[in-house]
Design a protein around this motif. Sequence first.
Motif, PDB file in Angstrom:
ATOM      1  N   ASN A 122      49.458  38.249  37.211  1.00 31.81           N
ATOM      2  CA  ASN A 122      49.805  38.043  35.750  1.00 31.81           C
ATOM      3  C   ASN A 122      48.945  37.243  34.953  1.00 31.81           C
ATOM      4  OD1 ASN A 122      51.249  39.250  33.450  1.00 31.81           O
ATOM      5  ND2 ASN A 122      52.644  37.679  33.560  1.00 31.81           N
ATOM      6  N   ALA A 123      47.732  37.014  35.394  1.00 32.82           N
ATOM      7  CA  ALA A 123      46.660  36.064  34.639  1.00 32.82           C
ATOM      8  C   ALA A 123      46.457  36.589  33.368  1.00 32.82           C
ATOM      9  CB  ALA A 123      45.154  36.089  35.706  1.00 32.82           C
ATOM     10  N   ALA A 124      46.018  35.586  32.426  1.00 31.58           N
ATOM     11  CA  ALA A 124      45.586  35.834  31.135  1.00 31.58           C
ATOM     12  C   ALA A 124      44.138  36.856  31.254  1.00 31.58           C
ATOM     13  CB  ALA A 124      45.184  34.759  30.501  1.00 31.58           C
ATOM     14  N   LYS A 125      43.869  37.582  30.553  1.00 33.53           N
ATOM     15  CA  LYS A 125      42.592  38.461  30.317  1.00 33.53           C
ATOM     16  C   LYS A 125      41.553  38.397  29.485  1.00 33.53           C
ATOM     17  CE  LYS A 125      45.747  42.227  32.067  1.00 33.53           C
ATOM     18  NZ  LYS A 125      46.266  43.477  31.775  1.00 33.53           N
ATOM     19  N   GLU A 126      41.731  37.295  28.639  1.00 36.33           N
ATOM     20  CA  GLU A 126      40.888  36.947  27.494  1.00 36.33           C
ATOM     21  C   GLU A 126      39.381  36.888  27.980  1.00 36.33           C
ATOM     22  OE1 GLU A 126      44.679  36.421  25.573  1.00 36.33           O
ATOM     23  OE2 GLU A 126      44.282  36.300  27.502  1.00 36.33           O
ATOM     24  N   PRO A 127      38.630  37.107  26.931  1.00 34.62           N
ATOM     25  CA  PRO A 127      37.147  37.165  27.344  1.00 34.62           C
ATOM     26  C   PRO A 127      36.617  35.617  27.569  1.00 34.62           C
ATOM     27  CG  PRO A 127      37.296  38.498  25.450  1.00 34.62           C
ATOM     28  CD  PRO A 127      38.556  37.886  26.051  1.00 34.62           C
ATOM     29  N   GLU A 128      37.526  34.797  27.149  1.00 32.62           N
ATOM     30  CA  GLU A 128      36.934  33.319  27.549  1.00 32.62           C
ATOM     31  C   GLU A 128      37.463  32.916  29.033  1.00 32.62           C
ATOM     32  OE1 GLU A 128      37.781  34.050  23.306  1.00 32.62           O
ATOM     33  OE2 GLU A 128      38.995  34.315  24.910  1.00 32.62           O
ATOM     34  N   ILE A 129      38.434  33.735  29.678  1.00 33.93           N
ATOM     35  CA  ILE A 129      38.726  33.637  31.131  1.00 33.93           C
ATOM     36  C   ILE A 129      37.494  34.261  31.980  1.00 33.93           C
ATOM     37  CG2 ILE A 129      40.287  34.104  32.829  1.00 33.93           C
ATOM     38  CD1 ILE A 129      41.437  32.423  31.111  1.00 33.93           C
ATOM     39  N   VAL A 130      36.962  35.137  31.316  1.00 37.74           N
ATOM     40  CA  VAL A 130      35.646  35.678  32.057  1.00 37.74           C
ATOM     41  C   VAL A 130      34.540  34.799  32.026  1.00 37.74           C
ATOM     42  CG1 VAL A 130      34.182  37.772  32.010  1.00 37.74           C
ATOM     43  CG2 VAL A 130      36.685  38.172  31.451  1.00 37.74           C
ATOM     44  N   ASP A 131      34.398  34.325  30.620  1.00 38.58           N
ATOM     45  CA  ASP A 131      33.218  33.131  30.704  1.00 38.58           C
ATOM     46  C   ASP A 131      33.419  31.968  31.534  1.00 38.58           C
ATOM     47  OD1 ASP A 131      30.801  32.952  29.289  1.00 38.58           O
ATOM     48  OD2 ASP A 131      31.646  31.924  27.799  1.00 38.58           O
ATOM     49  N   LEU A 132      34.732  31.680  31.582  1.00 38.37           N
ATOM     50  CA  LEU A 132      34.898  30.391  32.482  1.00 38.37           C
ATOM     51  C   LEU A 132      34.625  30.913  34.085  1.00 38.37           C
ATOM     52  CD1 LEU A 132      35.909  27.594  32.919  1.00 38.37           C
ATOM     53  CD2 LEU A 132      38.267  28.562  33.210  1.00 38.37           C
ATOM     54  N   GLN A 133      34.962  32.029  34.453  1.00 37.01           N
ATOM     55  CA  GLN A 133      34.751  32.499  35.614  1.00 37.01           C
ATOM     56  C   GLN A 133      33.151  32.623  36.054  1.00 37.01           C
ATOM     57  OE1 GLN A 133      36.223  36.260  37.818  1.00 37.01           O
ATOM     58  NE2 GLN A 133      34.361  36.961  36.745  1.00 37.01           N
ATOM     59  N   ASN A 134      32.609  33.168  34.770  1.00 39.36           N
ATOM     60  CA  ASN A 134      31.163  33.207  35.047  1.00 39.36           C
ATOM     61  C   ASN A 134      30.411  31.835  35.197  1.00 39.36           C
ATOM     62  OD1 ASN A 134      31.359  35.831  35.088  1.00 39.36           O
ATOM     63  ND2 ASN A 134      30.599  36.194  32.623  1.00 39.36           N
ATOM     64  N   PHE A 135      30.765  30.818  34.454  1.00 44.71           N
ATOM     65  CA  PHE A 135      30.371  29.657  34.552  1.00 44.71           C
ATOM     66  C   PHE A 135      30.722  28.769  36.088  1.00 44.71           C
ATOM     67  CE2 PHE A 135      30.922  24.787  34.231  1.00 44.71           C
ATOM     68  CZ  PHE A 135      29.574  24.577  33.536  1.00 44.71           C
ATOM     69  N   LEU A 136      31.773  28.949  36.502  1.00 45.32           N
ATOM     70  CA  LEU A 136      32.244  28.550  37.839  1.00 45.32           C
ATOM     71  C   LEU A 136      31.392  29.141  38.788  1.00 45.32           C
ATOM     72  CD1 LEU A 136      36.163  28.162  37.329  1.00 45.32           C
ATOM     73  CD2 LEU A 136      34.421  26.408  37.296  1.00 45.32           C
ATOM     74  N   ALA A 148      34.280  27.359  25.208  1.00 43.80           N
ATOM     75  CA  ALA A 148      33.628  26.037  25.203  1.00 43.80           C
ATOM     76  C   ALA A 148      34.447  24.837  25.658  1.00 43.80           C
ATOM     77  CB  ALA A 148      32.948  25.543  23.628  1.00 43.80           C
ATOM     78  N   LEU A 149      35.621  24.677  25.132  1.00 50.09           N
ATOM     79  CA  LEU A 149      36.336  23.710  25.679  1.00 50.09           C
ATOM     80  C   LEU A 149      36.767  23.614  27.038  1.00 50.09           C
ATOM     81  CD1 LEU A 149      38.637  23.253  22.383  1.00 50.09           C
ATOM     82  CD2 LEU A 149      36.859  21.943  22.856  1.00 50.09           C
ATOM     83  N   PRO A 150      37.338  24.851  27.630  1.00 49.88           N
ATOM     84  CA  PRO A 150      37.578  24.624  29.137  1.00 49.88           C
ATOM     85  C   PRO A 150      36.206  24.642  29.805  1.00 49.88           C
ATOM     86  CG  PRO A 150      37.966  26.842  28.253  1.00 49.88           C
ATOM     87  CD  PRO A 150      37.728  25.866  27.137  1.00 49.88           C
ATOM     88  N   ILE A 151      35.136  25.299  29.273  1.00 50.00           N
ATOM     89  CA  ILE A 151      33.809  24.956  30.281  1.00 50.00           C
ATOM     90  C   ILE A 151      33.408  23.486  30.224  1.00 50.00           C
ATOM     91  CG2 ILE A 151      31.410  25.764  30.144  1.00 50.00           C
ATOM     92  CD1 ILE A 151      32.095  28.476  29.568  1.00 50.00           C
ATOM     93  N   ILE A 152      33.568  22.970  29.039  1.00 51.14           N
ATOM     94  CA  ILE A 152      33.196  21.374  28.970  1.00 51.14           C
ATOM     95  C   ILE A 152      34.019  20.744  29.846  1.00 51.14           C
ATOM     96  CG2 ILE A 152      33.085  19.453  27.565  1.00 51.14           C
ATOM     97  CD1 ILE A 152      32.408  21.371  25.215  1.00 51.14           C
ATOM     98  N   ALA A 153      35.321  20.870  30.008  1.00 52.64           N
ATOM     99  CA  ALA A 153      36.316  20.281  30.961  1.00 52.64           C
ATOM    100  C   ALA A 153      35.839  20.618  32.294  1.00 52.64           C
ATOM    101  CB  ALA A 153      37.660  20.695  30.758  1.00 52.64           C
ATOM    102  N   SER A 161      33.258  30.523  43.827  1.00 51.05           N
ATOM    103  CA  SER A 161      33.486  31.940  43.815  1.00 51.05           C
ATOM    104  C   SER A 161      34.932  32.343  43.358  1.00 51.05           C
ATOM    105  CB  SER A 161      33.690  32.344  45.537  1.00 51.05           C
ATOM    106  OG  SER A 161      33.950  33.480  45.691  1.00 51.05           O
ATOM    107  N   VAL A 162      34.628  33.063  42.178  1.00 52.93           N
ATOM    108  CA  VAL A 162      35.947  33.470  41.438  1.00 52.93           C
ATOM    109  C   VAL A 162      35.706  35.030  41.097  1.00 52.93           C
ATOM    110  CG1 VAL A 162      37.470  33.258  39.737  1.00 52.93           C
ATOM    111  CG2 VAL A 162      36.246  31.366  40.356  1.00 52.93           C
ATOM    112  N   ARG A 163      36.621  35.683  41.211  1.00 52.06           N
ATOM    113  CA  ARG A 163      36.501  37.159  40.851  1.00 52.06           C
ATOM    114  C   ARG A 163      37.784  37.609  40.538  1.00 52.06           C
ATOM    115  NH1 ARG A 163      37.352  37.410  46.472  1.00 52.06           N
ATOM    116  NH2 ARG A 163      38.905  38.834  47.345  1.00 52.06           N
ATOM    117  N   GLY A 164      37.670  38.696  39.433  1.00 56.70           N
ATOM    118  CA  GLY A 164      38.873  39.280  39.045  1.00 56.70           C
ATOM    119  C   GLY A 164      39.189  39.123  37.543  1.00 56.70           C
ATOM    120  N   ALA A 165      38.555  38.072  36.791  1.00 57.88           N
ATOM    121  CA  ALA A 165      38.775  37.540  35.667  1.00 57.88           C
ATOM    122  C   ALA A 165      38.611  38.831  34.570  1.00 57.88           C
ATOM    123  CB  ALA A 165      38.048  36.628  35.049  1.00 57.88           C
TER     124      ALA A 165
END
Length: 418
Positions: A184-198, A25-30, A204-208
């Motif tokens: 060497n990006a972080a792989k957390e599910p929250e990174i995937v969620d941010l990608q999906n939101f963006l 939630a926090l990075p998506i809100i940001a 255009s983001v891929r690979g999260a």
Amino acid sequence: MGSFIIEGINNLEGIVEIGGSKNAALPIIASTVIVGREYIIENIPDIEDVRMMFEILSSMGCKTQYDNGIALIDTRELNTHSVPENLVKKIRSSIILMGAVLSRTGNVEVAFPGGCEIGLRPIDLHLKGLRKLGAEIHEKNGILFGSVNNPKGCEIQLDYPSVGATENIMLFAVSAPGNTTIYNAAKEPEIVDLQNFLNKSGFSVRGAGTGTIVIEGKKNEEKDILEYKIISDRIEAGTYLSAASSLKSKIYIKNIEKEHFKSITSLYEDAGLEIRETHETIVVTNRGRLRSLEKVSTQPYPGFPTDMQAQFMASMATANGNTIIEETVFDSRYKHVPELKKMGADITTVGRVAVINGVPRLYGAEVDSKDLRGGAALVIAAIGAEGTTKVNDIYHINRGYEKFMDKLRSLGVIITEI
């Protein structure tokens, strides 16, 4: 800061529903400040950190409303690139606004962030990545000043798969012309969620979810109202799973994405919990004292998360045998250890290593919550302890757990707040 009073030896039984992910939630809100538009975001947890992020956005000219898990955010009238210092000091995740505000305005002023005191959490990787993308950043009197005139995509190799650095780079790179690749990006599910939101926002983001993220930078002028629902909180789910380890219990944990916390469930299964999966629900049964595990190390995702280390330690405090925990992510995340020892736990720490000699029973005491996850661990310990425990400074706990007391009560825990 308030206290919880917990009457111990609570056998747990019932259903608990997991809320939206704090760390998604926090990075998506940001990120909503990147494009001035209206947003409707569902499954936002009702926690102090989220309220603080809303306050920051409001102070910068944005409009925010929140009701029953749904946030209405309007960032069209963002009127400053300066993030209020007094608010930034209260919440670590505010540093993510650096990349987002730079992306929108080309300038940013932000103080070094606050939050839990769990050791050194340098933002060197954040700054290094933003600078490679073309930002000029300098520090004066604890304030970071950033500007950018000619941003451009590039290749960025992270020395460590930092979640925050990965997010900050993503938020800036989406509007920097050209392609940016994060290795060497972080792989957390929250990174995937941010990608999906963006991506839903028009970028255009891929690979999260992998170690390599590719961002195609572009200006986005889409202004339609954007609706999105964030993922559930895997750490909240893991915390209630930990609570079931205190005594004989049978609880149902609902609204989860099971794949996101396999590293948590597998460890607890090894320790003796019975875990059965159904659709978006797991059934957790504890029939007696857990068994110790030889060694557990915290690791970046998909390894065992540092945000579960304290709760797992509370579980192992009464396990049968000795367990070694190695904290590899943060250098000062054992502040809950002296408090657990007040309750009778037998724990020795040397640097980043903790040795837990399981005892048959913990005992009620007055203890102090030093940080978010450590505070939750003390509550878990209190549930299975003999007598009454007072957990002070629960502000830290309320920063990251939605309706924590109410959800515990629904499982049979005798807990009050004073």
